[in-house]
Design an enzyme around this catalytic site. Structure first.
Site, PDB file in Angstrom:
ATOM      1  N   HIS A   1     -27.986 -52.487   6.694  1.00  0.00           N
ATOM      2  CA  HIS A   1     -27.076 -52.700   5.341  1.00  0.00           C
ATOM      3  C   HIS A   1     -25.985 -53.935   5.380  1.00  0.00           C
ATOM      4  CE1 HIS A   1     -29.170 -48.883   4.354  1.00  0.00           C
ATOM      5  NE2 HIS A   1     -29.187 -49.185   3.437  1.00  0.00           N
TER       6      HIS A   1
ATOM      7  N   SER B   1     -29.049 -35.971   6.049  1.00  0.00           N
ATOM      8  CA  SER B   1     -28.028 -36.685   5.430  1.00  0.00           C
ATOM      9  C   SER B   1     -27.161 -35.955   4.610  1.00  0.00           C
ATOM     10  CB  SER B   1     -28.651 -37.961   4.845  1.00  0.00           C
ATOM     11  OG  SER B   1     -29.241 -38.900   5.708  1.00  0.00           O
TER      12      SER B   1
ATOM     13  N   ASP C   1     -23.717 -53.367  10.132  1.00  0.00           N
ATOM     14  CA  ASP C   1     -25.104 -52.762  10.545  1.00  0.00           C
ATOM     15  C   ASP C   1     -26.184 -53.960  10.335  1.00  0.00           C
ATOM     16  OD1 ASP C   1     -27.202 -50.886  10.548  1.00  0.00           O
ATOM     17  OD2 ASP C   1     -27.438 -50.742   8.355  1.00  0.00           O
TER      18      ASP C   1
END
Length: 625
Positions: free
Chosen positions: A372, A327, A351
């Protein structure tokens, strides 16, 4: 009857005597003339021939090795020095029975079979006539005494005082500096024999190898008179050697020490770069090794332990370790999406905890299984949402991701003086066709979108990319050496990659603001750092998957072998809006980047930014909320 008497003829005898004397004198004169003629011939006509032969018997040309250049850090702390040492040398041509000399040495020094074999190897090593071979270095006082007492038994053997390389920081800078070691047969094939006459050591790795020519200097020549045993009686003439040039590095020894201390007990790497100069401030790889072991010759047992260790202490993870960047690259993916017009800062997706390709049953999971919810670019970076970047990667496509990431140095070696650094791997459709003999699949693009799959990067590459991001696209090549012989290396070099110009400069701020929120907002993946620091960090955590898991399987660290657990990563720069340092941290098999790598990064930031020189510049800046 009277006796007949014969009287001597004195005149006849006198004449005979005189004739003999004249003949003898003539012969004597003739011999003297012949001797004089011979002497004249030898001393006049053959003067140069016999003068040369005579000089060869008593005069010898000896090489004078130069003093190796010293290496300093940015503040003038000495990193590689030369210490006096007594070495045992041998001139093969001065010994009638070489095996006997070797046996005598082994007896005097009480060498085992391995030691004796090593000396024998050095005795018969390839070299020029009358050039001494180094048998042993750093002789102890008892060894010197034993050899001195038995010198009459050791023709051709000498004890010489020389300087030998020493690394005062030991393992702390082993991968940066490298080490020098004895010149091998293989080295001789690639060296100018005249330049290395009398030199026993050469740089084998790191800075010592890369800057060998500058550090070595130029050899000198000395004409000496010797006796029949080869002992030097006097120096007749000499042309002094030119010492090697001193090198000053960008490395900060205190910062290097702090980084090493932060990684104690872990396998991993840290690279820290000054974005303004490109200077590498710290470059740590753990575990490490002591380079001093190699200078005088490492024993086979210790060397075997180093090269067979599972922890690979001689492997430089900072520049050769290839890891999925995970990430830490989501900030760059965001920039690519903005610049290509695929998204804007307000583009939002929902999401549910997974992403699904069209006409594909497979679910590509977010790290948070429940998702999320509504996520825009800033929130996707702050919480490190995978689903957002799956979608972004799919819409960008690998054909746009690859060239954009190469502009930041991924898949390339952009360092100025680290040719041994790995290029990593920035995958492409063409790469897969050549190396895997198959086509590129859309699911592989999704993996690249979160820094997984085929994408491999070194800590140096990630730190370099962060430095370019900190400079808002301005490229300055990373480098270790600051000056050679007092002459500064220019900041801008001819082969520096082109600066990155985005279609809208505001894209830089949008991404950097999100990276600041990663550390300084309550929802950021590295928010635990925000309450403990006095300056702003723009950062991104990462957790690189080592062992893949099944689609519906939940990652459980406790069920995995330690070396199959995820790598912890952090990359960023500080202060966020007046960058002085950019770094990348990789901690192998340590799990979460936010829990392990981020605190390590903070230790490095604190050490550097709290120094007297930097602190005033930092805290005078205007910090954004």
């Amino acid at each position: 009857m009277s006796e007949k008497r014969t009287f001597k003829n004195l005149d006849l005898e006198y004449r005979l005597f005189k004739e003999r004397v004249y003949v003898a004198f003539a012969l004597l004169v003739l011999l003297v003339l012949v001797l004089i003629a011979r002497m004249f011939y030898l001393q006049v006509y053959q003067y140069e021939v016999y003068s040369t032969r005579s000089d060869k018997n008593r005069m010898h040309i000896r090489a004078m090795p130069p003093t190796r250049g010293l290496i300093y850090d940015r503040e003038g702390r000495i990193l590689a020095e030369n210490l006096p040492s007594y070495n045992l040398t041998f001139v093969r041509e001065r010994a009638k029975d070489i095996p006997e000399v070797v046996d005598t040495l082994a007896e005097i020094l009480k060498l085992d079979e391995t030691g004796k074999e090593e000396i024998t190897k050095q005795v018969y090593s390839r070299r020029r006539p009358f050039q001494s071979a180094l048998l042993l270095s750093q002789l102890t006082e008892p060894q010197i005494a034993a050899i001195s007492v038995n010198r009459y038994r050791l023709p051709g053997v000498e004890i010489e005082a020389q300087l030998i390389r020493h690394y005062p920081y030991g393992s702390m800078l082993a991968h940066v500096l490298g080490y020098v070691s004895r010149i091998s047969e293989k080295d001789l094939d690639n060296l100018d024999a005249s330049e290395y006459a009398g030199t026993y050591y050469i740089g084998k790795s790191g800075i010592e190898k890369q800057y060998e020519q500058a550090l070595h200097g130029s050899v000198g020549v000395q004409t000496v008179e010797t006796n029949a045993r080869g002992r030097v009686l006097q120096v007749l003439d000499e042309d002094l050697p030119s010492p090697g040039k001193k090198l000053q590095l960008h490395i900060d020894a205190n910062l290097q020490q702090a980084a090493l201390r932060a990684l104690t007990g872990f396998r991993g790497a840290i690279v820290a770069i000054d974005p303004q100069s490109g200077g590498i401030l710290a470059m740590v790889s753990t575990p490490s090794f002591d380079p001093n072991l190699f200078v005088s010759g490492i024993d086979s047992k210790t060397y075997r332990q180093l090269i067979t260790s599972r922890d690979l202490p001689m492997f430089d993870r900072s520049i050769r370790g290839n890891y999925p960047p995970a990430s830490t690259i989501k900030s760059f993916m965001g920039l690519a999406g903005l610049n290509e017009g695929v998204i804007n800062k307000n583009t939002t997706i929902n999401d549910p905890g997974w992403y699904q390709l069209p006409n594909d049953d497979r679910l590509y999971r977010n790290w948070k299984r429940t998702g999320h919810g509504a996520v825009n670019l800033k929130r996707a970076i702050v919480v490190s949402n995978d689903t957002y970047f799956y979608s972004l990667a799919f819409n960008l496509g690998i054909d746009r991701i690859n060239p954009f990431m190469q502009r930041f140095g991924f898949g390339l070696n952009t360092a100025e003086d680290l040719p041994q650094a790995s290029r990593g791997l920035m995958p492409s459709r063409e790469w897969k066709k050549i190396h895997r003999k198959t086509s590129w699949f859309p699911g592989e693009t999704l993996s690249v979108g979160i820094g997984q799959g085929y994408w491999q990067a070194t800590p140096l590459q990630v730190a370099t990319a962060m430095a370019v991001l900190a400079n808002r696209g301005k490229w300055i090549k990373p480098r270790l050496v600051k000056s050679i012989g007092g002459e500064e290396i220019p900041v801008q070099l001819p082969d520096t990659p082109a600066d990155i110009e985005l279609k809208d400069p505001r894209y830089w701020d949008q991404v950097i603001d999100a990276m600041v929120a990663v550390v300084h907002s309550d929802r950021g993946t590295a928010h635990k750092l925000g309450d403990r620091i006095e300056y702003l960090i723009a950062g991104k955590t990462g957790t690189a998957q080592v062992k893949s898991i099944k689609q519906d399987e939940v990652y459980d660290e406790s069920k995995l072998a330690e070396r199959h657990r995820d790598h912890a990563m952090f990359a960023g720069f500080a202060p966020a809006y007046n960058p002085k340092i950019a770094l990348a941290v990789v901690v192998e098999n340590a799990g979460s980047g936010s829990a392990t790598a981020a605190p390590i990064a903070q230790m490095v930031f604190d050490e550097y930014l709290h120094s007297a020189k930097i602190k005033q510049e930092i805290f005078d800046q205007e910090l954004r909320p």
